[in-house]
Design an enzyme around this catalytic site. Structure first.
Site, PDB file in Angstrom:
ATOM      1  N   GLY A  45       0.816  -1.203   0.000  1.00  0.00           N
ATOM      2  CA  GLY A  45       0.000   0.000   0.000  1.00  0.00           C
ATOM      3  C   GLY A  45       0.849   1.251   0.000  1.00  0.00           C
ATOM      4  N   CYS A  87       6.547  -0.445   6.431  1.00  0.00           N
ATOM      5  CA  CYS A  87       6.051   0.739   5.726  1.00  0.00           C
ATOM      6  C   CYS A  87       7.146   1.240   4.793  1.00  0.00           C
ATOM      7  CB  CYS A  87       5.682   1.819   6.738  1.00  0.00           C
ATOM      8  SG  CYS A  87       5.046   3.332   5.991  1.00  0.00           S
ATOM      9  N   HIS A 129      -3.800   0.493   7.757  1.00  0.00           N
ATOM     10  CA  HIS A 129      -2.472   1.121   7.743  1.00  0.00           C
ATOM     11  C   HIS A 129      -2.482   2.357   6.833  1.00  0.00           C
ATOM     12  CE1 HIS A 129       2.123   0.726   7.502  1.00  0.00           C
ATOM     13  NE2 HIS A 129       1.830   1.603   6.562  1.00  0.00           N
ATOM     14  N   GLU A 130      -3.078   2.210   5.645  1.00  0.00           N
ATOM     15  CA  GLU A 130      -3.066   3.322   4.684  1.00  0.00           C
ATOM     16  C   GLU A 130      -3.965   4.460   5.137  1.00  0.00           C
ATOM     17  OE1 GLU A 130      -0.698   3.369   2.663  1.00  0.00           O
ATOM     18  OE2 GLU A 130      -0.219   1.267   3.006  1.00  0.00           O
ATOM     19  N   HIS A 133      -2.286   6.678   7.515  1.00  0.00           N
ATOM     20  CA  HIS A 133      -1.379   7.659   6.899  1.00  0.00           C
ATOM     21  C   HIS A 133      -2.098   8.975   6.610  1.00  0.00           C
ATOM     22  CE1 HIS A 133       2.527   5.813   6.153  1.00  0.00           C
ATOM     23  NE2 HIS A 133       1.973   4.719   5.672  1.00  0.00           N
TER      24      HIS A 133
HETATM   25 CO    CO Z   1       2.923   2.915   5.413  1.00  0.00          CO
END
Ligand code: CO
Length: 151
Positions: A45, A87, A129-130, A133
Protein backbone atom coordinates in the site's frame (compact mmCIF):
# COMPACT_ATOMS: atom_id res chain seq x y z
CA UNK A 1 6.33 8.32 -13.30
CA UNK A 2 7.93 6.84 -10.21
CA UNK A 3 7.89 9.37 -7.37
CA UNK A 4 10.26 9.60 -4.43
CA UNK A 5 8.89 7.94 -1.29
CA UNK A 6 9.09 10.36 1.64
CA UNK A 7 10.78 8.93 4.74
CA UNK A 8 9.84 9.26 8.41
CA UNK A 9 10.96 12.58 9.87
CA UNK A 10 9.37 14.63 7.08
CA UNK A 11 6.44 16.64 8.49
CA UNK A 12 4.19 15.81 5.50
CA UNK A 13 3.79 12.31 6.98
CA UNK A 14 2.38 13.83 10.18
CA UNK A 15 -0.27 16.11 8.68
CA UNK A 16 -3.98 15.38 8.52
CA UNK A 17 -4.61 15.18 4.77
CA UNK A 18 -7.24 17.24 2.97
CA UNK A 19 -10.20 15.59 1.24
CA UNK A 20 -9.99 15.24 -2.55
CA UNK A 21 -12.50 17.68 -4.06
CA UNK A 22 -11.45 17.79 -7.72
CA UNK A 23 -11.55 14.56 -9.72
CA UNK A 24 -9.41 15.89 -12.52
CA UNK A 25 -6.31 15.13 -14.57
CA UNK A 26 -4.03 16.11 -11.71
CA UNK A 27 -5.63 13.42 -9.51
CA UNK A 28 -5.34 10.83 -12.31
CA UNK A 29 -1.64 11.64 -12.72
CA UNK A 30 -1.10 11.34 -8.96
CA UNK A 31 -2.89 7.97 -8.86
CA UNK A 32 -1.03 6.66 -11.92
CA UNK A 33 2.26 7.70 -10.35
CA UNK A 34 1.31 6.13 -7.01
CA UNK A 35 0.54 2.83 -8.78
CA UNK A 36 3.87 2.84 -10.60
CA UNK A 37 5.73 3.80 -7.42
CA UNK A 38 3.96 1.17 -5.29
CA UNK A 39 4.54 -1.64 -7.78
CA UNK A 40 8.19 -0.66 -8.29
CA UNK A 41 8.68 -0.70 -4.51
CA UNK A 42 6.87 -4.08 -4.24
CA UNK A 43 4.66 -2.75 -1.44
CA UNK A 44 1.13 -3.59 -0.29
CA UNK A 45 0.00 0.00 0.00
CA UNK A 46 0.93 3.62 -0.53
CA UNK A 47 -0.79 6.79 0.66
CA UNK A 48 -0.58 10.14 -1.16
CA UNK A 49 1.35 11.86 1.68
CA UNK A 50 4.10 9.25 1.18
CA UNK A 51 4.80 10.90 -2.17
CA UNK A 52 4.48 14.34 -0.58
CA UNK A 53 0.85 15.12 -1.54
CA UNK A 54 -1.33 15.76 1.51
CA UNK A 55 -4.67 14.52 0.14
CA UNK A 56 -6.95 11.64 1.13
CA UNK A 57 -6.00 9.06 -1.50
CA UNK A 58 -4.46 5.61 -1.03
CA UNK A 59 -3.44 2.72 -3.26
CA UNK A 60 -3.55 -0.88 -2.09
CA UNK A 61 -2.03 -3.85 -3.89
CA UNK A 62 -3.04 -7.18 -2.34
CA UNK A 63 -4.10 -10.68 -3.41
CA UNK A 64 -7.68 -9.45 -3.81
CA UNK A 65 -6.57 -6.89 -6.40
CA UNK A 66 -5.40 -3.34 -6.90
CA UNK A 67 -7.55 -0.68 -5.25
CA UNK A 68 -7.58 3.11 -5.27
CA UNK A 69 -9.50 4.56 -2.35
CA UNK A 70 -10.26 8.29 -2.46
CA UNK A 71 -11.71 9.92 0.67
CA UNK A 72 -12.09 6.53 2.44
CA UNK A 73 -14.26 6.37 5.57
CA UNK A 74 -14.78 3.39 7.87
CA UNK A 75 -18.37 2.18 8.13
CA UNK A 76 -17.43 -0.45 10.72
CA UNK A 77 -14.49 -2.40 12.04
CA UNK A 78 -14.85 -5.88 13.54
CA UNK A 79 -12.64 -8.36 15.35
CA UNK A 80 -8.94 -8.19 16.09
CA UNK A 81 -5.73 -9.44 14.54
CA UNK A 82 -2.15 -8.88 15.61
CA UNK A 83 0.52 -9.23 12.97
CA UNK A 84 3.65 -7.83 11.38
CA UNK A 85 3.72 -4.60 9.38
CA UNK A 86 6.29 -2.54 7.61
CA UNK A 87 6.05 0.74 5.73
CA UNK A 88 7.74 2.11 2.62
CA UNK A 89 8.32 5.33 4.59
CA UNK A 90 10.03 3.51 7.48
CA UNK A 91 12.73 1.56 5.70
CA UNK A 92 14.34 -1.46 7.27
CA UNK A 93 11.91 -1.95 10.15
CA UNK A 94 8.94 -4.12 11.06
CA UNK A 95 6.65 -4.27 14.07
CA UNK A 96 3.52 -6.01 15.29
CA UNK A 97 0.26 -4.07 15.18
CA UNK A 98 -3.22 -4.84 16.51
CA UNK A 99 -5.82 -4.18 13.80
CA UNK A 100 -9.44 -5.12 13.16
CA UNK A 101 -9.79 -8.41 11.28
CA UNK A 102 -12.59 -7.12 9.06
CA UNK A 103 -13.52 -3.58 7.95
CA UNK A 104 -16.05 -1.92 5.70
CA UNK A 105 -15.13 1.36 4.02
CA UNK A 106 -16.91 3.88 1.84
CA UNK A 107 -14.74 5.55 -0.77
CA UNK A 108 -14.69 7.26 -4.14
CA UNK A 109 -12.88 6.18 -7.27
CA UNK A 110 -10.82 8.48 -9.47
CA UNK A 111 -13.99 9.64 -11.26
CA UNK A 112 -15.66 10.55 -7.97
CA UNK A 113 -18.14 7.66 -8.04
CA UNK A 114 -18.98 6.21 -4.63
CA UNK A 115 -18.41 2.58 -3.64
CA UNK A 116 -17.99 0.44 -0.56
CA UNK A 117 -15.85 -2.59 0.13
CA UNK A 118 -15.37 -5.16 2.85
CA UNK A 119 -11.78 -6.21 3.53
CA UNK A 120 -10.58 -9.09 5.70
CA UNK A 121 -7.31 -10.33 7.14
CA UNK A 122 -4.21 -8.87 5.45
CA UNK A 123 -6.35 -6.70 3.13
CA UNK A 124 -8.08 -5.19 6.18
CA UNK A 125 -4.67 -4.58 7.77
CA UNK A 126 -3.47 -2.77 4.63
CA UNK A 127 -6.62 -0.61 4.47
CA UNK A 128 -6.19 0.41 8.14
CA UNK A 129 -2.47 1.12 7.74
CA UNK A 130 -3.07 3.32 4.68
CA UNK A 131 -6.02 5.23 6.15
CA UNK A 132 -3.87 5.94 9.23
CA UNK A 133 -1.38 7.66 6.90
CA UNK A 134 -4.14 10.11 5.90
CA UNK A 135 -4.38 11.19 9.54
CA UNK A 136 -0.63 11.50 10.05
CA UNK A 137 -0.34 8.20 11.91
CA UNK A 138 2.50 5.75 11.26
CA UNK A 139 2.32 2.07 12.21
CA UNK A 140 5.32 2.61 14.49
CA UNK A 141 3.03 4.75 16.70
CA UNK A 142 0.99 1.61 17.43
CA UNK A 143 3.47 -1.24 17.05
CA UNK A 144 5.13 -3.46 19.59
CA UNK A 145 8.38 -5.33 19.04
CA UNK A 146 9.74 -2.90 16.44
CA UNK A 147 12.72 -4.63 14.88
CA UNK A 148 15.12 -4.55 11.97
CA UNK A 149 13.69 -6.16 8.84
CA UNK A 150 14.61 -6.75 5.24
CA UNK A 151 12.90 -4.31 2.86
CO1 CO B 1 2.92 2.92 5.41
Amino acid sequence: MIRKIIQVGDPVLRKKCDPVTRFDQELCTLLDDMKETLIAADGAGLAAPQVGVSVRAVAINVEEGYFELINPIFVWQKGEQRGPEGCLSVRGKAGDVLRPSKVKVLFQDRKGDRYSLVARDFFARAVCHEIDHLDGILYTDKATNIRAAED
